[in-house]
Design an enzyme around this catalytic site. Structure first.
Site, PDB file in Angstrom:
ATOM      1  N   TYR A  56       0.930  -0.954   0.211  1.00 34.30           N
ATOM      2  CA  TYR A  56       0.093   0.220   0.107  1.00 34.30           C
ATOM      3  C   TYR A  56       0.799   1.143  -0.027  1.00 34.30           C
ATOM      4  O   TYR A  56       1.683   1.575   0.859  1.00 34.30           O
ATOM      5  CB  TYR A  56      -0.978  -0.236   1.425  1.00 34.30           C
ATOM      6  CG  TYR A  56      -2.196  -0.911   1.318  1.00 34.30           C
ATOM      7  CD1 TYR A  56      -1.855  -1.907   0.167  1.00 34.30           C
ATOM      8  CD2 TYR A  56      -2.117  -1.276   2.416  1.00 34.30           C
ATOM      9  CE1 TYR A  56      -3.081  -3.100   1.028  1.00 34.30           C
ATOM     10  CE2 TYR A  56      -3.274  -2.750   2.648  1.00 34.30           C
ATOM     11  CZ  TYR A  56      -3.924  -3.486   1.897  1.00 34.30           C
ATOM     12  OH  TYR A  56      -4.180  -4.206   1.600  1.00 34.30           O
ATOM     13  N   SER A 203     -13.467  -5.231   1.998  1.00 38.97           N
ATOM     14  CA  SER A 203     -13.865  -4.523   1.018  1.00 38.97           C
ATOM     15  C   SER A 203     -15.381  -5.437   0.825  1.00 38.97           C
ATOM     16  O   SER A 203     -15.911  -5.535   0.672  1.00 38.97           O
ATOM     17  CB  SER A 203     -13.942  -5.329  -0.348  1.00 38.97           C
ATOM     18  OG  SER A 203     -12.594  -4.747  -1.086  1.00 38.97           O
ATOM     19  N   LEU A 205     -18.079  -3.846   2.485  1.00 38.22           N
ATOM     20  CA  LEU A 205     -18.984  -2.499   1.491  1.00 38.22           C
ATOM     21  C   LEU A 205     -18.819  -2.237  -0.397  1.00 38.22           C
ATOM     22  O   LEU A 205     -19.136  -1.350  -0.698  1.00 38.22           O
ATOM     23  CB  LEU A 205     -18.327  -0.844   2.168  1.00 38.22           C
ATOM     24  CG  LEU A 205     -18.780  -0.950   3.314  1.00 38.22           C
ATOM     25  CD1 LEU A 205     -18.339   0.454   3.642  1.00 38.22           C
ATOM     26  CD2 LEU A 205     -20.074  -1.312   4.135  1.00 38.22           C
ATOM     27  N   PHE A 209     -18.942   0.773  -3.604  1.00 45.72           N
ATOM     28  CA  PHE A 209     -20.318   1.059  -4.293  1.00 45.72           C
ATOM     29  C   PHE A 209     -21.570   0.659  -3.223  1.00 45.72           C
ATOM     30  O   PHE A 209     -22.340   1.037  -3.879  1.00 45.72           O
ATOM     31  CB  PHE A 209     -20.302  -0.428  -5.348  1.00 45.72           C
ATOM     32  CG  PHE A 209     -21.241  -0.515  -6.000  1.00 45.72           C
ATOM     33  CD1 PHE A 209     -21.223   0.156  -7.181  1.00 45.72           C
ATOM     34  CD2 PHE A 209     -22.934  -1.634  -5.930  1.00 45.72           C
ATOM     35  CE1 PHE A 209     -22.268   0.222  -7.998  1.00 45.72           C
ATOM     36  CE2 PHE A 209     -23.659  -0.780  -6.594  1.00 45.72           C
ATOM     37  CZ  PHE A 209     -23.542  -0.596  -8.166  1.00 45.72           C
TER      38      PHE A 209
END
Length: 331
Positions: A56, A203, A205, A209
């Site tokens: 990251y 993820s 969520l 989206f």
């Protein structure tokens, strides 16, 4: 904030953690000041489980997390990951699951995070050129040396999980899971529960989206990781808005937004499930944490199942060629 245990072998942590990737990479322009404020606010709200990785940034997210959390070591569980090969320019160019890479990355991550031990060290993706037993064996040496407390895998297959766990106890698997991505339910979750391994969905969520506020992928900046996400493009975007509509319908009766219902759904899938929604904004962090107080009834869950049956999501998880795709999805 209630606690959940990271599998049979891991620590108890806040039932909602914080994914830190977007603070430094993938989703728009970094905002260190707001990200730092978000990390501080997470501590105030009782969040004690934080997720980062060498890739990251690359490397920048570990430094950012370390600036805030490294000096507040007590009571926190900080997870990071390794498994990529880097070349000139600092971007990942492939996998590297060699044991010597595990050692080198752990040493570098400890320095960037300002820690003397990594609580949870994941293999970010299984390297198809290195037997998982060999990689986990190298990671296990770090446990023996006192540099790592617990081991994790990410996006591994059921067979890889079994083989890794037979080499050294795996505390946690991290893979994508949400109401619109349920691929782990057939084989992965039963395997984890059989072996006593915790599950950390990333993820939850749907990369934003499921909040119902995300623009079409084509309209996002080209620097945004989601710009080429198949599920957020064209006809897929339109079809998948039905998922958001179903979340809104349940949320209206509970005074909750779609993201909160999506998180409540994940939390309802089992006490061994600890989602790590990512954000760099205090506002969204506070909304995410509040989702832990939402109770979905059996009728709510049944209504969501009817509206969003497993396998109904339009579009693939990833573009046809990307390092983010697990080996099990590559042809």
């Amino acid at each position: 904030m209630q606690k959940r245990k990271l599998g049979r072998h891991g620590p108890a942590v806040s039932e909602i953690g914080l994914g830190c990737m977007g603070m430094s990479w993938a989703y728009g322009t970094p905002d260190d000041a707001e990200s730092i404020a978000t990390l501080e606010r997470a501590l105030e709200l009782g969040v004690d489980f934080f997720d980062t990785a060498e890739v990251y940034g690359p490397f920048e997210n570990e430094k950012l997390v370390g600036r805030v959390l490294g000096r507040r070591r007590g009571g926190l569980t900080i997870a990071t990951k390794f498994g990529f090969r880097f070349e000139d320019g600092g971007m990942p160019k492939g996998m590297n699951g060699r044991p010597e890479n595990a050692k080198a990355v752990a040493e570098a991550s400890l320095e960037r995070l300002g820690l003397d031990v990594i609580d949870l060290f994941y293999l970010h993706r299984v390297d198809p050129t290195v037997p998982v037993e060999e990689t986990v064996g190298g990671m296990a040496e770090l446990v023996k040396e006192g540099k790592v407390r617990h081991l994790g895998l990410s996006e591994a297959t059921a067979d890889e999980i079994r083989r890794g766990h037979a080499t050294h106890p795996i505390a946690v698997l991290q893979s994508e899971y949400s109401i619109w991505e349920r691929g782990v339910e057939a084989e992965i979750l039963p395997t984890l529960r059989e072996l006593g391994i915790g599950f950390v969905p990333f993820s939850p969520l749907g990369r934003g989206f499921l909040t119902g506020t995300l623009a079409r992928a084509e309209e996002l900046p080209k620097t945004d990781y989601r710009h080429m996400q198949p599920r957020m493009q064209g006809e897929n975007y339109d079809a998948n808005m039905g998922v958001v509509d179903a979340l809104k319908a349940i949320g209206e009766a509970k005074g909750a937004n779609p993201a909160q219902i999506a998180l409540a759904w994940v939390l309802a899938q089992g006490e061994d499930v600890i989602p790590i929604p990512g954000t760099k904004r205090r506002k969204y962090l506070e909304e995410n944490v509040a989702a832990a107080d939402i109770v979905l009834t059996a009728d709510d869950l049944a209504a969501l199942e009817r509206a969003v049956p497993k396998g109904s999501t339009a579009g693939a998880r990833y573009p046809a060629s990307t390092l983010s795709r697990p080996a099990s999805e590559k042809e």
